[in-house]
Design a protein around this motif. Structure first.
Motif, PDB file in Angstrom:
ATOM      1  N   TYR A  98       0.813  -1.196   0.042  1.00 30.79           N
ATOM      2  CA  TYR A  98       0.042  -0.065  -0.091  1.00 30.79           C
ATOM      3  C   TYR A  98       0.710   1.228  -0.012  1.00 30.79           C
ATOM      4  N   SER A  99       1.989   1.112   0.943  1.00 28.86           N
ATOM      5  CA  SER A  99       2.801   2.396   0.892  1.00 28.86           C
ATOM      6  C   SER A  99       4.088   1.842   1.635  1.00 28.86           C
ATOM      7  N   PRO A 100       5.165   2.672   1.529  1.00 33.30           N
ATOM      8  CA  PRO A 100       5.670   3.741   0.757  1.00 33.30           C
ATOM      9  C   PRO A 100       6.112   3.355  -0.767  1.00 33.30           C
ATOM     10  N   THR A 101       6.679   2.097  -0.464  1.00 34.68           N
ATOM     11  CA  THR A 101       7.464   1.516  -1.754  1.00 34.68           C
ATOM     12  C   THR A 101       6.782   1.254  -2.827  1.00 34.68           C
ATOM     13  N   LEU A 102       5.739   2.047  -3.460  1.00 37.46           N
ATOM     14  CA  LEU A 102       4.845   1.407  -4.725  1.00 37.46           C
ATOM     15  C   LEU A 102       5.564   1.041  -5.762  1.00 37.46           C
ATOM     16  N   ARG A 103       5.044   0.216  -6.290  1.00 38.99           N
ATOM     17  CA  ARG A 103       5.172  -0.715  -7.456  1.00 38.99           C
ATOM     18  C   ARG A 103       4.551  -0.176  -8.682  1.00 38.99           C
ATOM     19  N   LEU A 104       5.447   0.972  -9.715  1.00 41.01           N
ATOM     20  CA  LEU A 104       4.722   1.570 -10.564  1.00 41.01           C
ATOM     21  C   LEU A 104       4.270   0.798 -11.878  1.00 41.01           C
ATOM     22  N   TRP A 105       5.256  -0.256 -12.049  1.00 40.95           N
ATOM     23  CA  TRP A 105       5.271  -0.912 -13.312  1.00 40.95           C
ATOM     24  C   TRP A 105       4.653  -2.502 -12.847  1.00 40.95           C
ATOM     25  N   ASP A 106       3.713  -2.840 -13.546  1.00 38.00           N
ATOM     26  CA  ASP A 106       2.949  -4.182 -13.642  1.00 38.00           C
ATOM     27  C   ASP A 106       4.001  -5.140 -13.882  1.00 38.00           C
ATOM     28  N   GLY A 107       4.067  -6.133 -13.197  1.00 35.53           N
ATOM     29  CA  GLY A 107       4.800  -7.308 -13.369  1.00 35.53           C
ATOM     30  C   GLY A 107       6.434  -7.236 -12.881  1.00 35.53           C
ATOM     31  N   TYR A 108       6.709  -6.147 -12.277  1.00 35.21           N
ATOM     32  CA  TYR A 108       8.197  -5.812 -11.624  1.00 35.21           C
ATOM     33  C   TYR A 108       8.161  -5.666 -10.269  1.00 35.21           C
ATOM     34  N   ALA A 109       9.514  -5.983  -9.536  1.00 37.02           N
ATOM     35  CA  ALA A 109       9.415  -5.762  -8.313  1.00 37.02           C
ATOM     36  C   ALA A 109      10.890  -5.383  -8.145  1.00 37.02           C
ATOM     37  N   PRO A 110      11.300  -4.608  -7.060  1.00 38.25           N
ATOM     38  CA  PRO A 110      12.568  -4.118  -7.079  1.00 38.25           C
ATOM     39  C   PRO A 110      13.709  -5.117  -6.310  1.00 38.25           C
ATOM     40  N   SER A 111      14.922  -4.989  -6.633  1.00 42.99           N
ATOM     41  CA  SER A 111      15.925  -5.845  -6.091  1.00 42.99           C
ATOM     42  C   SER A 111      17.297  -5.126  -5.602  1.00 42.99           C
ATOM     43  N   ASP A 112      16.955  -3.698  -5.460  1.00 37.45           N
ATOM     44  CA  ASP A 112      18.187  -2.794  -4.937  1.00 37.45           C
ATOM     45  C   ASP A 112      18.159  -3.359  -3.555  1.00 37.45           C
TER      46      ASP A 112
END
Length: 467
Positions: A294-308
């Motif tokens: 829900y917040s704060p690290t929103l995923r703005l691209w469908d089908g992607y997740a961060p890995s940093d």
């Protein structure tokens, strides 16, 4: 033994007629129970019946409107809670608790707690450690929880009738912050899990809460506890870093979150605990899973997740130093800096998870307009348009402002570097943590020293809030 069903039935009937008076109900119950027994029964059943106890001892239907933003911005740790802390200290150590052997012992416990947190060691809480923890952490944990809840409240997603499970409640900082954040007419069924000696401190602190904030303490571990029913908020306040398998625990408690409820997880802002929180978040909420960030690290691209690496935290104004911290700090060792035992910085990482698909902002990136951080390598030395979440305050130690940003697809850290401030890019500085920003004509560079991408915001760049 009072006929509890009869009390409930009478209350259900009278709630739509007039305020429920325990004296009146007592007349209708077989055996003519004492009104005080009826009142206690009503108190125990109040949450399930949706009844709010008034100052005169009668009960009325609870307000079912969602909580409104209260303008949360505490400047001090409330005096009633400070007095309760000092009361506990005096009971255990005497009036001069902050000097002599007791003061030395408390300071040593705080030193050890800080070391254990920094090194990721298991933390053991005996009575001295629990009181040291209360001295050092109650104020900042109290303040933090309200800022986090604002993310839900701004969209009307925090109900006034609220069932809460506080997993690893500690000495009560988040519980007290929740209590003061909510309006006086809120009806709360609060359950705390705390197996350590901190539960004794917690019990004393919760005695300061109002009558319609019903509290229960379960002296069990998160792994052993068997939840009963559903909860609107399952709170993990600065505890995930202490669990052997935090992912499994969060997954367990997702099963008892109400359909329109949320997991609220908070951790200190330091590198290890902050990154640890993001690791849990990413495992619990995989790409295209049933759990939404829900917040704060929103995923703005469908089908992607961060890995940093995911180190991201918010900062709010400091609190005034409470007297009990000042007293303990006055006895520090000569080689210790002033403020060693003072902790009023409000800096924290957090994650709000939901299972109903709700997000703080529903915006998604359009591939026809915006570049994707997952593909940033191809854009180095070019100017691009970008949609990103602001994930820090100014981190710079030099003349150029520096902000961490993300779009939910990043594989390495991205920073917006404001080299030439203008009115047209001022939103980068003025936007709040967690806001979505639109960057137009931002220059992409690779920072070899930091192994991160720098998005250069200069006098050719426009930055606007997306909402």
């Amino acid at each position: 033994m009072i006929d509890r069903d009869a009390v409930r039935d009478n209350a259900k009937y009278l709630r739509n007629v007039r305020p429920i008076d325990p004296d009146e109900i007592a007349e209708y119950i077989e055996g003519a129970p004492h009104p005080a027994v009826v009142k206690q029964t009503l108190r125990e059943e109040a949450y399930d019946l949706g009844l709010f106890e008034q100052d005169d001892g009668t009960f009325v239907p609870a307000n079912d409107d969602p909580v409104s933003l209260p303008g949360w911005s505490p400047e001090t740790f409330p005096s009633d809670y400070s007095f309760a802390v000092e009361d506990l200290l005096i009971q255990r150590y005497g009036a001069n608790w902050h000097v002599g052997d007791s003061g030395d012992r408390l300071r040593q416990r705080i030193r050890q707690l800080k070391t254990d947190y920094f090194e990721g060691n298991p933390v053991e809480y005996d009575e001295d450690a629990a009181l040291g923890y209360a001295i050092y952490h109650l104020p900042d944990y109290y303040a933090t929880v309200g800022y986090v809840l604002d993310d839900l409240t701004e969209r009307g997603l925090l109900p006034r009738q609220l069932r809460v499970l506080d997993v690893g409640a500690g000495t009560g900082g988040p519980a007290l912050g929740l209590h003061d954040y909510l309006p006086d007419d809120a009806l709360v069924d609060y359950h705390a899990l705390e197996p350590s000696a901190s539960a004794d401190v917690l019990e004393r602190m919760l005695s300061e809460t109002r009558r319609n904030f019903r509290t229960s303490i379960h002296r069990e571990t998160a792994e052993a506890f068997d939840p009963d029913g559903e909860y609107d908020i399952v709170l993990f306040g600065n505890v995930l870093n202490e669990l052997d398998d935090p992912v499994a625990v969060v997954q367990k408690y997702l099963d008892v979150v109400a359909d329109d409820g949320a997991i609220v997880a908070i951790e200190p802002a330091d590198r290890n605990t902050s990154i640890g929180l993001r690791e849990v978040e990413r495992e619990v909420a995989p790409v295209n899973g049933d759990v939404t960030i829900y917040s704060p690290t929103l995923r703005l691209w469908d089908g992607y997740a961060p890995s940093d690496r995911g180190w991201s935290f918010d900062v709010q104004p400091d609190l005034d130093v409470p007297a009990f911290q000042s007293r303990l700090d006055d006895g520090r060792d000569p080689d210790e800096d002033e403020g060693t035992f003072v902790n009023v910085d409000v800096q924290y990482s957090y994650s709000i998870l939901r299972t109903d698909g709700e997000r703080r902002f529903g915006i998604r990136a359009n591939p026809e307009r915006f570049a994707k951080m997952a593909e940033m390598e191809r854009h180095v030395t070019n100017r691009i348009d970008l949609l990103a979440v602001k994930l820090s305050h100014d981190l710079s130690e030099s003349r150029n402002q520096l902000f961490k940003i993300g779009d939910g697809s990043e594989e390495t850290d991205h920073y917006a570097v404001r080299t030439k401030p203008t009115i047209l890019n001022a939103d980068l500085d003025e936007a709040d943590y967690g806001d979505i920003l639109v960057f137009e004509n931002v220059l992409v560079l690779w920072n070899d020293d930091e192994e991160a991408y720098n998005l250069v915001v200069d006098d050719e760049t426009i930055v606007d809030r997306a909402v």
